[in-house]
Design a protein around this motif. Structure first.
Motif, mmCIF file in Angstrom:
data_model
loop_
_atom_site.group_PDB
_atom_site.id
_atom_site.type_symbol
_atom_site.label_atom_id
_atom_site.label_comp_id
_atom_site.label_asym_id
_atom_site.label_seq_id
_atom_site.Cartn_x
_atom_site.Cartn_y
_atom_site.Cartn_z
ATOM 1 N N GLU A 57 1.129 -1.180 -0.478
ATOM 2 C CA GLU A 57 -0.499 -0.154 0.415
ATOM 3 C C GLU A 57 1.056 1.180 0.260
ATOM 4 O O GLU A 57 0.546 2.504 -0.057
ATOM 5 C CB GLU A 57 -1.148 0.456 1.585
ATOM 6 N N SER A 58 2.283 1.000 0.366
ATOM 7 C CA SER A 58 2.758 2.297 0.500
ATOM 8 C C SER A 58 3.360 2.930 -0.708
ATOM 9 O O SER A 58 3.280 4.001 -0.747
ATOM 10 C CB SER A 58 4.203 2.227 1.676
ATOM 11 N N TYR A 70 -0.713 -4.711 2.818
ATOM 12 C CA TYR A 70 -0.440 -5.303 1.508
ATOM 13 C C TYR A 70 -1.967 -5.727 1.043
ATOM 14 O O TYR A 70 -2.884 -5.999 1.726
ATOM 15 C CB TYR A 70 0.076 -6.745 1.745
ATOM 16 N N ASP A 71 -1.938 -5.468 0.146
ATOM 17 C CA ASP A 71 -3.361 -5.784 -0.827
ATOM 18 C C ASP A 71 -3.338 -7.371 -1.660
ATOM 19 O O ASP A 71 -2.379 -7.158 -2.493
ATOM 20 C CB ASP A 71 -3.979 -4.805 -0.992
ATOM 21 N N GLN A 72 -3.833 -8.017 -1.147
ATOM 22 C CA GLN A 72 -3.915 -9.136 -2.461
ATOM 23 C C GLN A 72 -4.728 -8.856 -3.214
ATOM 24 O O GLN A 72 -6.295 -7.993 -3.738
ATOM 25 C CB GLN A 72 -4.841 -10.603 -1.566
ATOM 26 N N VAL A 120 6.172 -10.210 6.728
ATOM 27 C CA VAL A 120 5.914 -9.206 7.300
ATOM 28 C C VAL A 120 4.763 -9.348 8.062
ATOM 29 O O VAL A 120 4.345 -11.143 7.489
ATOM 30 C CB VAL A 120 5.801 -8.150 6.333
ATOM 31 N N PRO A 121 3.805 -8.627 8.144
ATOM 32 C CA PRO A 121 2.401 -8.585 9.025
ATOM 33 C C PRO A 121 1.751 -7.689 7.157
ATOM 34 O O PRO A 121 2.091 -7.464 7.215
ATOM 35 C CB PRO A 121 2.349 -7.238 9.530
ATOM 36 N N ASP A 122 0.368 -8.727 7.252
ATOM 37 C CA ASP A 122 0.140 -8.517 6.001
ATOM 38 C C ASP A 122 -0.830 -7.276 5.312
ATOM 39 O O ASP A 122 -1.994 -7.641 5.254
ATOM 40 C CB ASP A 122 -0.896 -9.669 5.234
#
Length: 651
Positions: free
Chosen positions: A75-76, A110-112, A105-107
């Motif tokens: 996302e970043s 992030y976008d799947q 990493v923690p999810d």
């Protein structure tokens, strides 16, 4: 611990300069980032095409991971990664292009990417490009199999692009054929479709007919007035014709909501009887309801009042049929396409018919060779000795069981068959000689007693086989090289076993002719056959010749049993299935003549296959018709096709 893991991952992922982490495939994904993020089937096409046409080594893996929902976006900064879910909250990242593991990493950052079924189908079509050009021929063949099973319009461009670079001639031919099939179904260019259709004129492939038949499929349509000019009409139908009965035509009107249903006279009477009030129905006195017209008026009044459903009168039915047009409409809207498809299918039907005739001929020749093998031994005994041997079928059965026993002792099927053929001849030859010496020799010139005696021996041999081998069918397994069939095309084929039997029949024909025409033994057999008294006066022993002839005929029956057992189950009743055909073959061909036996077998084989083709659902009827034909044939030619001069001919 979770905070520490996140910190370490952040430092690892962002501690390197952006240029060091950038890969060509990542750069391409960033170029198409807006389209990928929209994730719309209507707009995603250029992004998928860009990946498929990029030529980058990682493009195929990206598409595969995207299709499998294993592609993630941070996302970043919008960067893409391959992701594997470790647990509900943790994600293992892999760098796209390099395959480098980037840690866990923690999810939540992030976008799947979750492509819907439509996008997955588009990705799948793009992946076909890679599979069609894969270095491994097996992978390319699998891709072609997949397209042949479930071809789509999206496959057409990829298939065309892969043809020029295909090095394997067989795969190239498959690609070219499949490209033409997909062109027929999906190409928007009418001229290209017509050219592809014309290339399949007379083609016997089932896939060609599967592509062409949907184009000429029709739907029956009814419209008010004249048929529209912009539709591709197969034929216009007249109500009341053989193609469209009036009742069926009116049912189409009712189904389309263009006319009210038509009730039968019984339904109208029942409705009127249910609405009698004060001696009237719909304002019409009951006493006046003595005609169909009066009853129609009464029912129409009830329908107008909403008390019964509206129904059409005979006049209204005729008017409705006259006011509408009925026609069959092609599924394909382009007349040029349907005209080409009809012409191609007509050529295919003609060629299929010719090949079906060829296939039927091969089947008939195969059956004739079987009957010839079964009857050749009977032709020897019946022709030379005039003996009606009802146990001939049991010698066939003995040969088949000999082959079965040999296979139990010799596991190699090829070797066992090679051993079984001469062994079956030897065993049945000895059994035939014993039968002639012990029974037949005492019954010469007594045909009724001979028939009864051999019939009793037949029953005894059957029971002996049941006592030894049981009633269960026994398999006689053919060698591996006889498995399968010789496939000439999609219509004509013949099993290798039947080819082997045909060759065996020719071998026995040649061997028999050699013995009879080129050896002293054959000369003596012919002499005894034509005139036994004169042969005896010339020093020939007729009894010895009779014994040898009976043994020879029985031995040939044993060899026939081995051949027949390769495709028929071996049972104690095996011989009974061929004894009738064997006698018919000998009688029709001409008693005692090998060429007559050959012609008789051919006649019966072709006749039986022809009757079965005309009446495929009833094999018993085919047998009955065949026997009736043989009886009629014998009435006009009692001595058979080739009459024998000598004792067997009654001279």
């Amino acid at each position: 611990m979770r905070i520490l893991l996140a910190a370490l991952s952040f430092l690892y992922l962002f501690g390197l300069p952006a240029a060091a982490q950038e890969t060509p495939i990542q750069a391409l994904l960033q170029e198409q980032r807006d389209l990928i993020e929209q994730s719309s089937r209507r707009t995603i096409g250029p992004a998928i095409d860009a990946l498929a046409e990029s030529g980058l080594p990682a493009a195929q893996e990206v598409l595969e991971r995207w299709q499998d929902k294993a592609l993630w976006q941070r996302e970043s900064d919008g960067r893409f990664f391959f992701g594997e879910e470790v647990d509900r909250d943790t994600l293992r990242l892999i760098e796209i292009g390099s395959g480098e593991a980037l840690g866990e990493v923690p999810d939540d950052g992030y976008d799947q990417l979750r492509p819907n079924s439509g996008i997955r189908a588009m990705i799948g079509a793009a992946l076909v490009r890679f599979q069609l050009n894969d270095p491994d021929p097996a992978t390319r063949a699998e891709a072609l199999d997949s397209i042949a099973r479930d071809g789509e319009a999206a496959h057409l461009a990829a298939l065309r692009d892969s043809i020029a670079g295909e090095a394997d001639p067989a795969l190239k031919a498959r690609k070219e054929r499949l490209e033409r099939l997909l062109t027929i179904s999906f190409d928007p260019d009418s001229a290209a479709r017509v050219a592809a259709i014309q290339s399949f004129a007379g083609d016997l492939g089932v896939d060609a007919r599967a592509a062409l038949n949907p184009l000429v499929a029709t739907t029956r349509v009814v419209v008010a007035g004249q048929p529209p000019e912009d539709e591709n009409i197969a034929r216009v139908l007249a109500p009341g014709s053989e193609a469209l009965p009036a009742q069926e035509a009116y049912a189409l009107l009712v189904e389309a909501g263009l006319a009210p249903p038509r009730l039968g006279r019984g339904d109208i009477r029942a409705a009127l009887a249910a609405h009698v009030e004060n001696g009237r129905v719909g304002g019409v006195p009951v006493a006046a309801l003595d005609s169909d017209a009066a009853r129609d008026r009464a029912y129409a009044a009830l329908a107008e009042a909403g008390r019964v459903p509206a129904a059409a009168t005979a006049a209204e039915v005729e008017a409705a049929l006259a006011a509408h047009s009925f026609y069959d409409r092609y599924a394909a809207p382009d007349p040029a396409v349907t005209d080409a498809a009809n012409a191609a299918l007509e050529a295919i039907r003609l060629k299929v018919g010719l090949n079906q005739a060829a296939d039927l001929t091969l089947d008939a020749l195969s059956l004739a060779s079987i009957y010839f093998l079964a009857a050749i031994g009977l032709a020897v005994t019946f022709g030379v000795m005039g003996v009606i041997n009802m146990a001939h079928g049991e010698f066939i059965m003995m040969g088949a069981y000999t082959g079965y026993v040999v296979q139990q002792l010799v596991p190699d099927y090829t070797l066992s068959i090679l051993i079984a053929l001469p062994l079956a001849f030897a065993i049945t030859f000895g059994a035939g000689v014993a039968m002639e010496r012990l029974v037949i020799r005492w019954l010469y010139n007594r045909p009724l007693e001979t028939l009864l005696a051999t019939f009793g021996i037949s029953i005894a041999l059957q029971q002996l086989a049941k006592n030894i081998f049981g009633t269960q069918a026994r398999p006689l397994t053919s060698p591996d090289w006889l498995d399968g069939a010789l496939v000439i095309n999609d219509v004509v084929s013949i099993s290798y076993i039947r080819i082997a039997i045909f060759v065996l029949a020719l071998v026995f024909l040649a061997l028999f002719l050699f013995i009879m025409r080129r050896t002293r033994l054959g000369l003596e057999v012919r002499a005894v056959t034509q005139n036994p008294r004169m042969a005896a006066s010339m020093g020939i022993n007729p009894e010895r010749i009779n014994m040898f002839a009976f043994g020879l005929g029985s031995g040939i029956a044993g060899v026939a049993g081995v051949a027949i057992g390769l495709y028929a189950k071996v049972t104690s009743e095996l011989g009974q299935d061929y004894i009738v055909q064997s006698f018919m073959t000998v009688v029709v061909g001409g008693v005692g003549n090998i060429w007559g036996t050959l012609l008789g077998a051919a006649l019966i084989g072709f006749l039986q296959k022809g009757i079965e083709w005309l009446n495929p659902s009833n094999t018993l009827a085919a047998q009955t018709y065949m026997i009736l034909f043989i009886i009629l044939f014998i009435q006009f030619r009692p001595r058979g096709i080739i009459a024998l001069r000598g004792r067997a001919a009654g001279d």
